[in-house]
Design an enzyme around this catalytic site. Sequence first.
Site, PDB file in Angstrom:
ATOM      1  N   TYR A 172     -16.936   8.802   1.059  1.00  0.00           N
ATOM      2  CA  TYR A 172     -15.779   8.563   1.939  1.00  0.00           C
ATOM      3  C   TYR A 172     -16.142   7.538   3.015  1.00  0.00           C
ATOM      4  CZ  TYR A 172     -11.727   9.747   4.926  1.00  0.00           C
ATOM      5  OH  TYR A 172     -10.568   9.697   5.669  1.00  0.00           O
ATOM      6  N   LYS A 176     -14.626   3.734   3.546  1.00  0.00           N
ATOM      7  CA  LYS A 176     -13.904   3.323   4.756  1.00  0.00           C
ATOM      8  C   LYS A 176     -14.618   2.162   5.466  1.00  0.00           C
ATOM      9  CE  LYS A 176     -10.548   6.353   4.388  1.00  0.00           C
ATOM     10  NZ  LYS A 176      -9.166   5.932   4.153  1.00  0.00           N
TER      11      LYS A 176
HETATM   12  N1  LIG Z   1      -6.460  13.250   8.412  1.00  0.00           N
HETATM   13  C1  LIG Z   1      -7.503  12.658   8.956  1.00  0.00           C
HETATM   14  O1  LIG Z   1      -8.290  13.279   9.679  1.00  0.00           O
HETATM   15  C2  LIG Z   1      -7.743  11.199   8.714  1.00  0.00           C
HETATM   16  C3  LIG Z   1      -8.528  10.499   9.625  1.00  0.00           C
HETATM   17  C4  LIG Z   1      -8.779   9.167   9.401  1.00  0.00           C
HETATM   18  C5  LIG Z   1      -8.241   8.535   8.311  1.00  0.00           C
HETATM   19  N2  LIG Z   1      -7.473   9.217   7.436  1.00  0.00           N
HETATM   20  C6  LIG Z   1      -6.926   8.493   6.279  1.00  0.00           C
HETATM   21  O2  LIG Z   1      -5.532   8.514   6.365  1.00  0.00           O
HETATM   22  C7  LIG Z   1      -4.968   8.344   5.072  1.00  0.00           C
HETATM   23  C8  LIG Z   1      -3.890   9.383   4.867  1.00  0.00           C
HETATM   24  O3  LIG Z   1      -4.470  10.681   4.829  1.00  0.00           O
HETATM   25  P1  LIG Z   1      -3.790  11.973   5.447  1.00  0.00           P
HETATM   26  O4  LIG Z   1      -4.772  12.570   6.373  1.00  0.00           O
HETATM   27  O5  LIG Z   1      -2.434  11.673   5.924  1.00  0.00           O
HETATM   28  O6  LIG Z   1      -3.762  12.965   4.199  1.00  0.00           O
HETATM   29  P2  LIG Z   1      -2.665  13.222   3.097  1.00  0.00           P
HETATM   30  O7  LIG Z   1      -3.335  14.055   2.079  1.00  0.00           O
HETATM   31  O8  LIG Z   1      -1.433  13.731   3.718  1.00  0.00           O
HETATM   32  O9  LIG Z   1      -2.385  11.767   2.520  1.00  0.00           O
HETATM   33  C9  LIG Z   1      -3.133  11.150   1.520  1.00  0.00           C
HETATM   34  C10 LIG Z   1      -2.166  10.737   0.447  1.00  0.00           C
HETATM   35  O10 LIG Z   1      -2.830   9.901  -0.504  1.00  0.00           O
HETATM   36  C11 LIG Z   1      -2.253  10.211  -1.748  1.00  0.00           C
HETATM   37  N3  LIG Z   1      -3.104   9.783  -2.855  1.00  0.00           N
HETATM   38  C12 LIG Z   1      -4.278  10.315  -3.285  1.00  0.00           C
HETATM   39  N4  LIG Z   1      -4.711   9.654  -4.375  1.00  0.00           N
HETATM   40  C13 LIG Z   1      -3.785   8.680  -4.635  1.00  0.00           C
HETATM   41  C14 LIG Z   1      -3.661   7.678  -5.621  1.00  0.00           C
HETATM   42  N5  LIG Z   1      -4.570   7.530  -6.587  1.00  0.00           N
HETATM   43  N6  LIG Z   1      -2.585   6.853  -5.574  1.00  0.00           N
HETATM   44  C15 LIG Z   1      -1.650   6.998  -4.609  1.00  0.00           C
HETATM   45  N7  LIG Z   1      -1.711   7.934  -3.650  1.00  0.00           N
HETATM   46  C16 LIG Z   1      -2.764   8.765  -3.677  1.00  0.00           C
HETATM   47  C17 LIG Z   1      -2.048  11.720  -1.728  1.00  0.00           C
HETATM   48  O11 LIG Z   1      -1.115  12.121  -2.705  1.00  0.00           O
HETATM   49  C18 LIG Z   1      -1.575  11.940  -0.302  1.00  0.00           C
HETATM   50  O12 LIG Z   1      -0.181  11.904  -0.197  1.00  0.00           O
HETATM   51  C19 LIG Z   1      -6.136   8.471   4.092  1.00  0.00           C
HETATM   52  O13 LIG Z   1      -6.537   7.184   3.677  1.00  0.00           O
HETATM   53  C20 LIG Z   1      -7.226   9.114   4.931  1.00  0.00           C
HETATM   54  O14 LIG Z   1      -8.514   8.784   4.463  1.00  0.00           O
HETATM   55  C21 LIG Z   1      -7.190  10.546   7.621  1.00  0.00           C
END
Ligand SMILES: NC(=O)c1ccc[n+]([C@@H]2O[C@H](COP(=O)([O-])OP(=O)(O)OC[C@H]3O[C@@H](n4cnc5c(N)ncnc54)[C@H](O)[C@@H]3O)[C@@H](O)[C@H]2O)c1
Length: 277
Positions: A172, A176
């Site tokens: 991960y 990133k």
């Molecule tokens: N939640 C956190 O703490 C956090 C912090 C920093 C960054 N992020 C990043 O934010 C982004 C959104 O994550 P989130 O926390 O809202 O979680 P989330 O699970 O709500 O969203 C992630 C989405 O990505 C989709 N996904 C997974 N594989 C996929 C694919 N092959 N094609 C298309 N879509 C796909 C999932 O269906 C899901 O809807 C991610 O990139 C995550 O790494 C999250």
Amino acid sequence: MRRFEGKVVAVTGSGRAGGLGAAILKRFATEGAACVVSDLGVPKERMGEGDIGTTAEMEAVADGLRAMGAQAIAVPCDVRSDADCRALVETAVSAFGRLDVMVANAGIGYLMKPFLETEEADWDAVLDVNLKGAFLSAKHAAAHMVARGGGGRILMIASQAAKSGFPHMAPYCASKHGMVGLVRSMAIELGRHGITVNAVCPNHVTTGLGAKQNDYFSKLLGFDSVEAYLANMKARNPLGRPGLPEDTAGLCAFLASEDAAYVTGEAWNVSGGEEMH
Ligand SMILES: NC(=O)c1ccc[n+]([C@@H]2O[C@H](COP(=O)([O-])OP(=O)(O)OC[C@H]3O[C@@H](n4cnc5c(N)ncnc54)[C@H](O)[C@@H]3O)[C@@H](O)[C@H]2O)c1
């Protein structure tokens, strides 16, 4: 403010209630944009329905945007597929005539393992979605923006894990960090077309993905409960509260606005001061 009247925004991985992607679209909808919700729709290998945005959830996000008065469509797209990413952009353009903002938000963060137990398949699963998926969705959006002329905005939702290492999350963190290199390279090449490219780096947010991390890390770090783990996180944060999806959405709206026309190739923290470099 309605800074995005007449603009069209697509967000990958935005079909999950409570996720960053859905919050980003909500913010753009509030400011007048037509919205393209996109997600997997159906789980693929190594995923359960609880890990992804299903077709019904995607449609529910789009319904919510329409209820706010925005135009919205839901388009299934597996960001690991070049053909799907091309079709996502084509569908957005055929529905709304143009695409102004692409947010590469799709990501997986639920494969947590000690480094020495991390297998090639784990590495590929994470890198394929988080990094290759960002590349493909951004590439097809950029190709449309260059051909159309008039510039555009590409945003990638990276993470605090793009700036610092975390235990049990080597793929991960690598994905990133890689996104930041991709953003910098794209910014250099696309600048002459008036396209800005920036990464957004949120700290931990309790979304669907975030909740899985809460369960795993509260146990790993020896907390009695998820609540105790989150309270500790809150206490260590300079602004004294956890990150919210709306924090990320606000920064995305700024970066997509005219106020950020001269800002590109950067990786912006949105972490309440937890990450400062
Ligand atoms: N939640 C956190 O703490 C956090 C912090 C920093 C960054 N992020 C990043 O934010 C982004 C959104 O994550 P989130 O926390 O809202 O979680 P989330 O699970 O709500 O969203 C992630 C989405 O990505 C989709 N996904 C997974 N594989 C996929 C694919 N092959 N094609 C298309 N879509 C796909 C999932 O269906 C899901 O809807 C991610 O990139 C995550 O790494 C999250």
